[in-house]
Design a protein around this motif. Structure first.
Motif, PDB file in Angstrom:
ATOM      1  N   ASP A  82       0.827  -1.204   0.000  1.00  0.00           N
ATOM      2  CA  ASP A  82       0.000   0.000   0.000  1.00  0.00           C
ATOM      3  C   ASP A  82       0.862   1.255   0.000  1.00  0.00           C
ATOM      4  N   GLN A  83       2.081   1.147   0.512  1.00  0.00           N
ATOM      5  CA  GLN A  83       3.026   2.270   0.518  1.00  0.00           C
ATOM      6  C   GLN A  83       3.803   2.386  -0.787  1.00  0.00           C
ATOM      7  N   GLY A  84       3.481   1.543  -1.757  1.00  0.00           N
ATOM      8  CA  GLY A  84       4.074   1.660  -3.077  1.00  0.00           C
ATOM      9  C   GLY A  84       5.298   0.797  -3.320  1.00  0.00           C
ATOM     10  N   LEU A  85       5.411  -0.330  -2.646  1.00  0.00           N
ATOM     11  CA  LEU A  85       6.548  -1.227  -2.848  1.00  0.00           C
ATOM     12  C   LEU A  85       6.731  -1.526  -4.332  1.00  0.00           C
ATOM     13  N   ASP A  86       7.938  -1.253  -4.815  1.00  0.00           N
ATOM     14  CA  ASP A  86       8.264  -1.481  -6.220  1.00  0.00           C
ATOM     15  C   ASP A  86       9.448  -2.442  -6.266  1.00  0.00           C
ATOM     16  N   ALA A  87       9.160  -3.728  -6.160  1.00  0.00           N
ATOM     17  CA  ALA A  87      10.231  -4.722  -6.109  1.00  0.00           C
ATOM     18  C   ALA A  87       9.765  -6.017  -6.754  1.00  0.00           C
ATOM     19  N   ASP A  88      10.681  -6.648  -7.447  1.00  0.00           N
ATOM     20  CA  ASP A  88      10.421  -7.989  -7.973  1.00  0.00           C
ATOM     21  C   ASP A  88      10.637  -9.039  -6.899  1.00  0.00           C
ATOM     22  N   THR A  89      11.590  -8.753  -5.982  1.00  0.00           N
ATOM     23  CA  THR A  89      12.048  -9.740  -5.012  1.00  0.00           C
ATOM     24  C   THR A  89      12.112  -9.099  -3.633  1.00  0.00           C
ATOM     25  N   VAL A  90      11.624  -9.833  -2.624  1.00  0.00           N
ATOM     26  CA  VAL A  90      11.672  -9.353  -1.247  1.00  0.00           C
ATOM     27  C   VAL A  90      12.443 -10.360  -0.409  1.00  0.00           C
ATOM     28  N   LEU A  91      13.446  -9.873   0.315  1.00  0.00           N
ATOM     29  CA  LEU A  91      14.241 -10.717   1.203  1.00  0.00           C
ATOM     30  C   LEU A  91      13.726 -10.559   2.629  1.00  0.00           C
ATOM     31  N   ILE A  92      13.486 -11.697   3.302  1.00  0.00           N
ATOM     32  CA  ILE A  92      12.907 -11.693   4.643  1.00  0.00           C
ATOM     33  C   ILE A  92      13.671 -12.672   5.522  1.00  0.00           C
ATOM     34  N   ALA A  93      14.048 -12.211   6.710  1.00  0.00           N
ATOM     35  CA  ALA A  93      14.706 -13.090   7.675  1.00  0.00           C
ATOM     36  C   ALA A  93      13.701 -14.085   8.242  1.00  0.00           C
ATOM     37  N   VAL A  94      14.188 -15.278   8.562  1.00  0.00           N
ATOM     38  CA  VAL A  94      13.311 -16.352   9.043  1.00  0.00           C
ATOM     39  C   VAL A  94      13.849 -16.930  10.344  1.00  0.00           C
ATOM     40  N   GLY A  95      12.961 -17.051  11.329  1.00  0.00           N
ATOM     41  CA  GLY A  95      13.240 -17.793  12.550  1.00  0.00           C
ATOM     42  C   GLY A  95      12.289 -18.976  12.594  1.00  0.00           C
ATOM     43  N   GLY A  96      11.130 -18.775  13.235  1.00  0.00           N
ATOM     44  CA  GLY A  96      10.099 -19.809  13.231  1.00  0.00           C
ATOM     45  C   GLY A  96       9.214 -19.770  12.008  1.00  0.00           C
ATOM     46  N   GLY A  97       9.207 -18.613  11.318  1.00  0.00           N
ATOM     47  CA  GLY A  97       8.515 -18.547  10.040  1.00  0.00           C
ATOM     48  C   GLY A  97       7.219 -17.776   9.997  1.00  0.00           C
ATOM     49  N   GLY A  98       6.800 -17.156  11.098  1.00  0.00           N
ATOM     50  CA  GLY A  98       5.535 -16.441  11.085  1.00  0.00           C
ATOM     51  C   GLY A  98       5.528 -15.249  10.157  1.00  0.00           C
ATOM     52  N   LEU A  99       6.635 -14.505  10.118  1.00  0.00           N
ATOM     53  CA  LEU A  99       6.706 -13.301   9.291  1.00  0.00           C
ATOM     54  C   LEU A  99       6.688 -13.640   7.809  1.00  0.00           C
ATOM     55  N   ILE A 100       7.537 -14.567   7.393  1.00  0.00           N
ATOM     56  CA  ILE A 100       7.584 -14.901   5.974  1.00  0.00           C
ATOM     57  C   ILE A 100       6.313 -15.629   5.547  1.00  0.00           C
ATOM     58  N   ALA A 101       5.706 -16.393   6.452  1.00  0.00           N
ATOM     59  CA  ALA A 101       4.438 -17.051   6.126  1.00  0.00           C
ATOM     60  C   ALA A 101       3.356 -16.018   5.847  1.00  0.00           C
ATOM     61  N   GLY A 102       3.298 -14.979   6.675  1.00  0.00           N
ATOM     62  CA  GLY A 102       2.327 -13.915   6.440  1.00  0.00           C
ATOM     63  C   GLY A 102       2.571 -13.214   5.116  1.00  0.00           C
ATOM     64  N   ALA A 103       3.838 -12.959   4.799  1.00  0.00           N
ATOM     65  CA  ALA A 103       4.167 -12.323   3.528  1.00  0.00           C
ATOM     66  C   ALA A 103       3.763 -13.195   2.348  1.00  0.00           C
ATOM     67  N   LEU A 104       4.052 -14.497   2.438  1.00  0.00           N
ATOM     68  CA  LEU A 104       3.678 -15.415   1.358  1.00  0.00           C
ATOM     69  C   LEU A 104       2.167 -15.514   1.219  1.00  0.00           C
ATOM     70  N   GLY A 105       1.475 -15.543   2.354  1.00  0.00           N
ATOM     71  CA  GLY A 105       0.024 -15.603   2.301  1.00  0.00           C
ATOM     72  C   GLY A 105      -0.573 -14.404   1.606  1.00  0.00           C
ATOM     73  N   TRP A 106      -0.023 -13.229   1.869  1.00  0.00           N
ATOM     74  CA  TRP A 106      -0.542 -12.011   1.236  1.00  0.00           C
ATOM     75  C   TRP A 106      -0.167 -11.943  -0.246  1.00  0.00           C
TER      76      TRP A 106
END
Length: 304
Positions: A158-182
């Motif tokens: 919504d803030q205008g992300l202009d990227a083909d690829t997003v890098l996300i740190a992973v521990g247990g996976g909640g953050l990247i799971a939310g990103a993938l879900g969206w």
């Protein structure tokens, strides 16, 4: 998609309780990299999103809330519980460190510091839940937690992300799971883990989640012994690429964020960016890249 609907609803639900964190960009190796500064969220990490999304839907029992955490989740649950008028008991391991332990204590929770690592804290929290009937909020493998974390990526777009690829740190996976879900496969997502705390990488290599040993400078935030089932399922569905970075690269990324942007972040918060510094992930010539800065609870607290 169901996840997108759930995340959109979560965004509406938590809007009055979380910050809309800023975005910026920075040159890394001759390439402009988009950044979202989520370490500026309440209690210093994205975890506040999942905590509020869960608590706002929960019929909290008289015994209150219990959570186990490496630090950031505990601080977020304690903050959300205090804001909504619930009592909370938080178990953290000694390796959480004084800065995160102090942050949790400042939120007014009943703080229990236990020997060992996150697994010991989780076992103690489970015992308390069984004995008292308290409601437990999982740090990364609950649907309401994942949906809450997914609001971060929805907000970034919504803030205008202009990227083909997003890098996300992973521990247990909640953050990247939310990103993938969206995102649902609309952008490439790269999972970045420390070499010595890599539960998702091990699961993808072995075909199923399994326990791993955890250590290193980011272990108090990215030190899950086993990747969450929700994350593993989404990572396989969307064929996530997993890369590993050494502690030295994480320290370089921390230093770069300070030198260039005057942003102090914890090791976990700099881990996604570290993949670009050491070449763990090498974009093609015209690839537009973004990295998520996810946590700011640096230890020791430089201004304590």
């Amino acid at each position: 998609m169901p996840w997108q609907t759930t995340i959109s609803e979560a965004g509406t639900r938590i809007a009055g309780h979380v910050r809309r964190t800023p975005v910026t960009s920075m040159g890394v190796g001759g390439r402009e990299v988009a950044l979202k500064l989520e370490q500026m969220q309440h209690t210093g990490s994205f975890k506040t999103r999942g905590a509020f999304n869960t608590l706002l839907q929960l019929d909290v029992p008289e015994a209150g809330i219990v959570a186990a955490s490496g630090g950031n989740h505990g601080a977020a649950v304690a903050h959300a519980a205090a804001t909504l008028g619930h009592k909370a008991r938080i178990y953290v391991p000694e390796i959480a460190g004084p800065a995160k332990i102090g942050l949790i204590r400042a939120q007014g929770a009943d703080l229990q510091v236990v020997p060992g690592a996150y697994g010991e804290a989780a076992a103690r929290a489970a015992e308390w839940q069984a004995a008292t009937g308290a409601a437990q909020i999982h740090p990364y493998d609950g649907e309401t937690t994942v949906a809450g974390q997914g609001t971060l990526m929805a907000e970034w777009e919504d803030q205008g992300l202009d990227a083909d690829t997003v890098l996300i740190a992973v521990g247990g996976g909640g953050l990247i799971a939310g990103a993938l879900g969206w995102l649902g496969g609309r952008r490439k997502v790269i999972a970045v883990e420390p070499e010595t705390s890599c539960a998702l990488h091990a699961a993808l290599q072995g075909g199923a989640p399994r326990d791993v040993e955890v250590s290193g400078i980011a272990a108090n935030a990215l030190g899950a012994k086993r990747i969450g089932g929700i994350c593993f399922g989404l990572a396989r569905e969307f064929e996530v690429e997993s890369v590993l970075v050494p502690d030295a690269a994480i320290l370089e990324a921390q230093a770069l964020l300070w030198r260039e942007l005057r942003q102090l972040v914890e090791p976990a918060g700099a881990t996604a960016l570290a993949a670009l510094i050491r070449g763990a992930y090498v974009p093609v010539a015209d690839e537009r890249v973004a990295a998520l800065v996810c946590g700011g609870n640096i230890a020791p607290d430089p201004l304590a």
